[in-house]
Design a protein around this motif. Sequence first.
Motif, mmCIF file in Angstrom:
data_model
loop_
_atom_site.group_PDB
_atom_site.id
_atom_site.type_symbol
_atom_site.label_atom_id
_atom_site.label_comp_id
_atom_site.label_asym_id
_atom_site.label_seq_id
_atom_site.Cartn_x
_atom_site.Cartn_y
_atom_site.Cartn_z
ATOM 1 N N ILE A 286 0.861 -1.183 0.000
ATOM 2 C CA ILE A 286 0.000 0.000 0.000
ATOM 3 C C ILE A 286 0.900 1.237 0.000
ATOM 4 N N PRO A 287 0.897 2.036 -1.078
ATOM 5 C CA PRO A 287 1.719 3.255 -1.084
ATOM 6 C C PRO A 287 1.178 4.293 -0.118
ATOM 7 N N ARG A 288 2.052 5.067 0.455
ATOM 8 C CA ARG A 288 1.638 6.122 1.372
ATOM 9 C C ARG A 288 2.629 7.272 1.323
ATOM 10 N N ARG A 289 2.151 8.468 1.626
ATOM 11 C CA ARG A 289 3.004 9.654 1.646
ATOM 12 C C ARG A 289 3.648 9.778 3.010
ATOM 13 N N THR A 290 4.956 9.845 3.030
ATOM 14 C CA THR A 290 5.700 9.942 4.289
ATOM 15 C C THR A 290 6.183 11.358 4.587
ATOM 16 N N GLN A 291 6.175 12.230 3.592
ATOM 17 C CA GLN A 291 6.596 13.617 3.802
ATOM 18 C C GLN A 291 5.789 14.530 2.896
ATOM 19 N N LYS A 292 5.219 15.577 3.462
ATOM 20 C CA LYS A 292 4.369 16.481 2.701
ATOM 21 C C LYS A 292 5.196 17.597 2.069
ATOM 22 N N ILE A 293 4.592 18.271 1.087
ATOM 23 C CA ILE A 293 5.193 19.472 0.495
ATOM 24 C C ILE A 293 5.121 20.600 1.514
ATOM 25 N N THR A 294 6.202 21.348 1.652
ATOM 26 C CA THR A 294 6.249 22.471 2.591
ATOM 27 C C THR A 294 6.442 23.767 1.816
ATOM 28 N N ALA A 295 5.511 24.688 1.992
ATOM 29 C CA ALA A 295 5.568 25.982 1.312
ATOM 30 C C ALA A 295 5.826 27.092 2.333
ATOM 31 N N LYS A 296 6.343 28.242 1.860
ATOM 32 C CA LYS A 296 6.649 29.376 2.733
ATOM 33 C C LYS A 296 6.168 30.671 2.071
ATOM 34 N N TRP A 297 5.936 31.637 2.910
ATOM 35 C CA TRP A 297 5.632 32.979 2.404
ATOM 36 C C TRP A 297 6.921 33.596 1.874
ATOM 37 N N VAL A 298 6.842 34.257 0.715
ATOM 38 C CA VAL A 298 8.037 34.843 0.098
ATOM 39 C C VAL A 298 7.746 36.267 -0.353
ATOM 40 N N GLY A 299 8.830 37.031 -0.505
ATOM 41 C CA GLY A 299 8.710 38.392 -1.013
ATOM 42 C C GLY A 299 8.563 38.423 -2.521
ATOM 43 N N GLU A 300 8.433 39.639 -3.058
ATOM 44 C CA GLU A 300 8.160 39.797 -4.483
ATOM 45 C C GLU A 300 9.261 39.218 -5.357
ATOM 46 N N ILE A 301 10.505 39.449 -5.003
ATOM 47 C CA ILE A 301 11.620 38.944 -5.823
ATOM 48 C C ILE A 301 12.508 38.000 -5.021
ATOM 49 N N GLU A 302 11.975 37.502 -3.925
ATOM 50 C CA GLU A 302 12.743 36.579 -3.087
ATOM 51 C C GLU A 302 12.776 35.192 -3.723
ATOM 52 N N GLU A 303 13.879 34.471 -3.523
ATOM 53 C CA GLU A 303 14.021 33.124 -4.066
ATOM 54 C C GLU A 303 12.967 32.184 -3.469
ATOM 55 N N ARG A 304 12.343 31.397 -4.331
ATOM 56 C CA ARG A 304 11.322 30.447 -3.892
ATOM 57 C C ARG A 304 11.985 29.182 -3.361
ATOM 58 N N PRO A 305 11.498 28.652 -2.229
ATOM 59 C CA PRO A 305 12.125 27.450 -1.663
ATOM 60 C C PRO A 305 11.748 26.194 -2.454
ATOM 61 N N ARG A 306 12.679 25.279 -2.537
ATOM 62 C CA ARG A 306 12.430 24.015 -3.212
ATOM 63 C C ARG A 306 11.895 22.999 -2.202
ATOM 64 N N THR A 307 10.882 22.234 -2.603
ATOM 65 C CA THR A 307 10.315 21.212 -1.721
ATOM 66 C C THR A 307 9.780 20.070 -2.567
ATOM 67 N N GLU A 308 9.706 18.905 -1.992
ATOM 68 C CA GLU A 308 9.150 17.752 -2.692
ATOM 69 C C GLU A 308 8.611 16.764 -1.670
ATOM 70 N N PRO A 309 7.537 16.075 -2.023
ATOM 71 C CA PRO A 309 6.995 15.073 -1.099
ATOM 72 C C PRO A 309 7.826 13.797 -1.154
ATOM 73 N N ALA A 310 7.676 12.982 -0.128
ATOM 74 C CA ALA A 310 8.342 11.681 -0.082
ATOM 75 C C ALA A 310 7.285 10.600 0.069
ATOM 76 N N TYR A 311 7.519 9.483 -0.609
ATOM 77 C CA TYR A 311 6.544 8.408 -0.602
ATOM 78 C C TYR A 311 7.212 7.099 -0.197
#
Length: 381
Positions: free
Chosen positions: A144-169
């Motif tokens: 049975i597949p399951r998600r072990t780590q969720k995507i994590t998002a953050k608040w960012v400024g107008e030209i601030e670098e966007r954080p990289r994230t990925e889920p784990a299964y």
Amino acid sequence: MNYQSRHALDALETKAEGDAPDVEKAISDLTATFETRMGEVKTELKAQKDRADDLEVKLNRPGARDRKDGEPTPEQKAFVGFVRGGRESLAHDEVKTLRVADDTAGGYLAPDQFTTELLRDLVQFSPVRAAARVASMSAGAIKIPRRTQKITAKWVGEIEERPRTEPAYGQTEITAHEMSCYVDVSNQLLEDSALDIAAELSFDFAEEFGRLEGEAFVIGDGNKKPLGVLTDPTVPSVASGDATKITPDALIAVMYALPAFYRNRGAWMLNGPSIGKIRLLKDTVGRFLWQDSLTEGEPPTLLGRPVIEAVDMPDIGAGTTPIVFGDIQSAYRIYDRVGLSILRNPYTLDTYGQTRFTARRRVGASVVRPEAIRKLRIAAN
């Protein structure tokens, strides 16, 4: 013919000649309608003939004619005959109705009605089966597949670098384990046609398999058996805060340790002696936390949630885990691999006038969502 009749006939002929196209069109329309209707009649007659042919095929099966409501099917009659006298006592047509089991030792699978009665009896001994999600598996193990780590998002400024994230299964693997037992029946008892042998064997096998299942689903260690709810290390525990008893505060704490989604679908699971103590608990104004059901067939409630009595749960005591609360249907999965296979052995105990019936089942089970359930653990002395 007088003048007036001849005039009327000439007028009718003149009108017919003038209306000839309309008459031809009417005749054409009637012919087309007739052909369409005849096609529909032929189609209906063919369908009725096909239904009659199917019915004739069914009636020509052994024992299919004149079977009354509630009378055993040919498969059930053949299985009972196999139980009483073995394969050699059956006619050729009856042998063909028996379903061969998929195990290497041979044997025959019980007919559908026999297996259904077995599963109904299992609920009496294994309440986890009634509360969990039950399905079937076509292989020795299921992943049975399951998600072990969720995507994590953050608040960012107008030209601030966007954080990289990925889920784990990941995946949870459930293996089918085998349980087996045998029943020795005297040959005289088998010969007694007034006794429903199939019902007696159904109860005996259900009692033993139900005992094994109920124990494994709660406290199974995973060694040749499923891993139980209490022994699964991934299921979180909540401390009771007292080494001798259960308090209302402890019940409230374990209840609200769950996310609201699982809490609103949750149920309590504990044994009879623990229920006897829980029923005495009251809130600060003297009201009992336990409420009997006002509707027939509905379970009693504790803090507004239903209660499941499981005989294999431990008693309340120091260092024990006597209570489980959560959404058991989401948390625990049960997969049936082989419902029931029976092997008849008339030779081993022949000198004792007995026949041995060996039954086996294969079932796998495991916690698949530990976040949906909580254990209440009593403090040690």
